[in-house]
Write a protein that holds these residues in place. Sequence first.
Motif, PDB file in Angstrom:
ATOM      1  N   LYS A 289       0.816  -1.218   0.000  1.00 29.54           N
ATOM      2  CA  LYS A 289       0.000   0.000   0.000  1.00 29.54           C
ATOM      3  C   LYS A 289       0.848   1.266   0.000  1.00 29.54           C
ATOM      4  N   SER A 290       2.115   1.129   0.237  1.00 30.72           N
ATOM      5  CA  SER A 290       2.963   2.321   0.357  1.00 30.72           C
ATOM      6  C   SER A 290       3.436   2.799  -1.026  1.00 30.72           C
ATOM      7  N   PRO A 291       3.549   4.112  -1.223  1.00 31.43           N
ATOM      8  CA  PRO A 291       4.114   4.612  -2.490  1.00 31.43           C
ATOM      9  C   PRO A 291       5.528   4.081  -2.737  1.00 31.43           C
ATOM     10  N   TRP A 292       6.260   3.799  -1.629  1.00 27.95           N
ATOM     11  CA  TRP A 292       7.644   3.297  -1.773  1.00 27.95           C
ATOM     12  C   TRP A 292       7.684   1.924  -2.442  1.00 27.95           C
ATOM     13  N   ASN A 293       6.536   1.260  -2.512  1.00 34.21           N
ATOM     14  CA  ASN A 293       6.465  -0.061  -3.124  1.00 34.21           C
ATOM     15  C   ASN A 293       6.725   0.005  -4.628  1.00 34.21           C
ATOM     16  N   ASP A 294       6.484   1.183  -5.207  1.00 38.68           N
ATOM     17  CA  ASP A 294       6.660   1.378  -6.652  1.00 38.68           C
ATOM     18  C   ASP A 294       8.134   1.674  -6.954  1.00 38.68           C
ATOM     19  N   VAL A 295       8.730   0.855  -7.801  1.00 37.24           N
ATOM     20  CA  VAL A 295      10.164   1.021  -8.102  1.00 37.24           C
ATOM     21  C   VAL A 295      10.467   2.399  -8.706  1.00 37.24           C
ATOM     22  N   ARG A 296       9.461   2.993  -9.402  1.00 38.13           N
ATOM     23  CA  ARG A 296       9.684   4.313 -10.007  1.00 38.13           C
ATOM     24  C   ARG A 296       9.870   5.383  -8.928  1.00 38.13           C
ATOM     25  N   VAL A 297       9.197   5.201  -7.824  1.00 33.78           N
ATOM     26  CA  VAL A 297       9.343   6.156  -6.709  1.00 33.78           C
ATOM     27  C   VAL A 297      10.765   6.078  -6.146  1.00 33.78           C
ATOM     28  N   ARG A 298      11.233   4.859  -5.964  1.00 35.94           N
ATOM     29  CA  ARG A 298      12.578   4.685  -5.384  1.00 35.94           C
ATOM     30  C   ARG A 298      13.632   5.225  -6.347  1.00 35.94           C
ATOM     31  N   LYS A 299      13.396   4.984  -7.649  1.00 40.33           N
ATOM     32  CA  LYS A 299      14.330   5.492  -8.651  1.00 40.33           C
ATOM     33  C   LYS A 299      14.310   7.032  -8.634  1.00 40.33           C
ATOM     34  N   ALA A 300      13.103   7.604  -8.453  1.00 39.11           N
ATOM     35  CA  ALA A 300      12.975   9.061  -8.434  1.00 39.11           C
ATOM     36  C   ALA A 300      13.801   9.653  -7.300  1.00 39.11           C
ATOM     37  N   VAL A 301      13.739   9.009  -6.142  1.00 40.86           N
ATOM     38  CA  VAL A 301      14.527   9.517  -5.001  1.00 40.86           C
ATOM     39  C   VAL A 301      16.010   9.420  -5.308  1.00 40.86           C
TER      40      VAL A 301
END
Lengths: 517, 305
Positions: A289-301
Amino acid sequence: METRKMKVFWTVFFIIMLAAFSFNSTQTVAKEPQGVMKLAVHFGSSADWVDPSLPPADMTRFLPLYFFHDALVKPMGDKMHSPSLAESWTSSQDFKVWEFKLREGVKFHNGDVMTAEDVVFTFQRYKGGNAKFLLDKIDKLEAVSPYLFRISFKEPFIDFLDHLIPGSTSIGWIVPKKYIEKVGDAAYKNNPIGCGPYKFVEFEPGVKLVGEAFKEFWRKEPSVKTIEFHFIREASTRFAMLKRGEVAFASAMGGVFLEQLKKEPSLRVGGGLSPNRWTLVPSAQWDPKSPWNDVRVRKAVSLAIDRQAIVDMQFPGAKTIGSIALNGDPEGLVFPPDPYDPEKAKQLLAEAGYPNGFDGGKFYPHAGGPNRAIGEMLANYMKAIGISTETVLLDRPTFFSMRRSGKMKGGVMMEAIGAGSISARTNDFLTYTKNYGNYPEIDALWEQYNNSIDPEERKALIGQIQTMFSEQVVFISLCENKTPAGFGPRLKGNPYGIQGEYPIWYPTPMEDLELNE
Amino acid sequence: MKRYIVRRLLWGIVVLWLVSVFIFAATRIGPDPVLMMADINASAADLDALRDRFGLNEPLLIQYATFVINALKGDFGESLHYGVPAFDIICKRLPASLELIVAAKVISLSIGILGGVLAAVSRRKWIGNSVRIFSFIGLSIPNFVVALLGLLLFSVYWELLPSHGRGGITHLIMPALSLGWYFSAGYTRLTHSSLLGVLNQEYIKLARIKGLPERIVVGKHALKNALIPVITLAGMNLVVMVGAAVAVETVFAWPGLGFLSYQAVMSRDFNVVQGVVLIISTMMVLTNLLVDILYAYIDPRIRFN
């Protein structure tokens, strides 16, 4: 005529002899260890650390070991596994039996000669870091001959050498059997005898640690007669001591002190690289359920972080990184660090469905040292692309306690990955992140890797794991860890002698330290 | 008198017992101390081995009983952080702390009393104002700032004094001044107000009428009485100084109890924390007991109250 010839002959002979004698005398005097080198370091020491059987595996705790002791195998110069008390070693094809050929004639500080009996005793006596893990694997310890030590394991143990180096265990640092049996463990801690370059002189808890050159050290006779490590917590005090010439070396001279050091013509700036690699671990990535679950979010950071700015501020001379393996690790893969590109980061966030960012949860900067300052920078980079976090500053025990028990869920945490080989690093990472979640594919590969004794297959498997770490952005690699330090005019050359495959961030080997005339 | 002493002694024991309970409980609050000692990735077995070594696997009551029985024998256990007996470290650090505190006390009282007397007796306004400003600055600037400034000026720039450690008198000047200044400000103000009060008393007027020189009137007759509250405050400040010395000891790497206890708290070294607190408490209880007995001896009314 003959007499004259004889006179000339004898005159020339005496001159040559005199010159030879003077030369020899000069050489002898120059070789004698001389002077007192004082070093101001920012960390303290425990009496436990002078006994190799006691220390946990933390890197700092190896300073007294390099000072007073020596190991079968240890990182030296450019090598992670440098032969020291063991001249060479072999393993059976199934990696169950390892044999170490010991260096002959090595002496302990009390004059006893080091033999395989001492090695067996050292292994049996060990109760430091990872003791249970290692001792449970051992089947038999044998002193085959005075200079041949054999260790047999219950299962194949292909990574055994990796567990002999700092960051894992100190089981390979040899202690004198006869002496310890005579004086007992408690007395040994008060007056440790080793076969390292310096003899123990004094330990004042929280104040200083002093050693005197051991002239019979097998590798070389130390150049400095007395070395004193002064434990000085306050950076301004270390700076004052260095500037006044009270010490030849001052560690952890970051921030404003680094700028001041650069302005002082009589002082030099250096830095010791550590094996640690700084990373950011989104602990919420395993929560669907967390946005961090999406690899694109982690890549964005990852794209939102200006790694070079962090390095310039805190670790001058270090490199930015895209992976965690040490340089020269035969199983390690090197990925380039992501560039600093906040626009692309925002674009990726928008693609992931968060054009206005999101609440990133709690952010746990690593405890101690400059880590809080780095934490502030990281929080600001995340904020710049719309990810707001609540920074939670913790002291060291609380940080480790929470991390270990999986209480840092739902956010992101800073992590220093610092074991030896990529295999050990992967093991550490997977062990503590188990409390947060796991990737079944990575776990399956890791199990296959651990069950394999085929070097090629292992290399391929751990390569796949590293690639998955990178592609899935399981952690965001940031930079190397290089602590700036100041060198006074009395210090000769660069005191950081172990900066290769497995770098050590304090001045060592001690026997190589030199003072200017 | 005997009953009074016995009663005070029993109260002293009760206070020490309460301190022991409080400090034992306080050091057990928070995360496990072995996490500070162990490697970041230490296994559960490693942590258990460490807990066994320091008796942390025992129930709390057993731990407390062991702590009290051993403390009575002067054994505070092994320091978790330094790996040596806590009592030994405390004994090594105590002389350094006493040296610093005595020096700082002498400095603070000298400056404080002199400043207070000058402000009270001088008819020149600027002297009184200067003393007030000096007191104000002393109270306003934290002692670590004074210490850092001293380090920068006297050690780094002018190279007059050593920068760290314990040694001769030159090593003591800066730490003692940094610690003493803050307290001198309080003494100055107290001496000033107390002396002004005493100087208005009838017996001082009488002394002046009798034609005694002003220095005798102030120095012999007024100051003696004016100093009673100052000396009381100085006594009470002794323990406060141990705490205030933390920053000064850190800046000058002075090997005293203040920095030791701060480090011990930060590293959850509860054996050292317990030892320091109990030793200081015992010293305070004994000092108070002695003072109470002296008061009772001087003023018999106290015994009946």
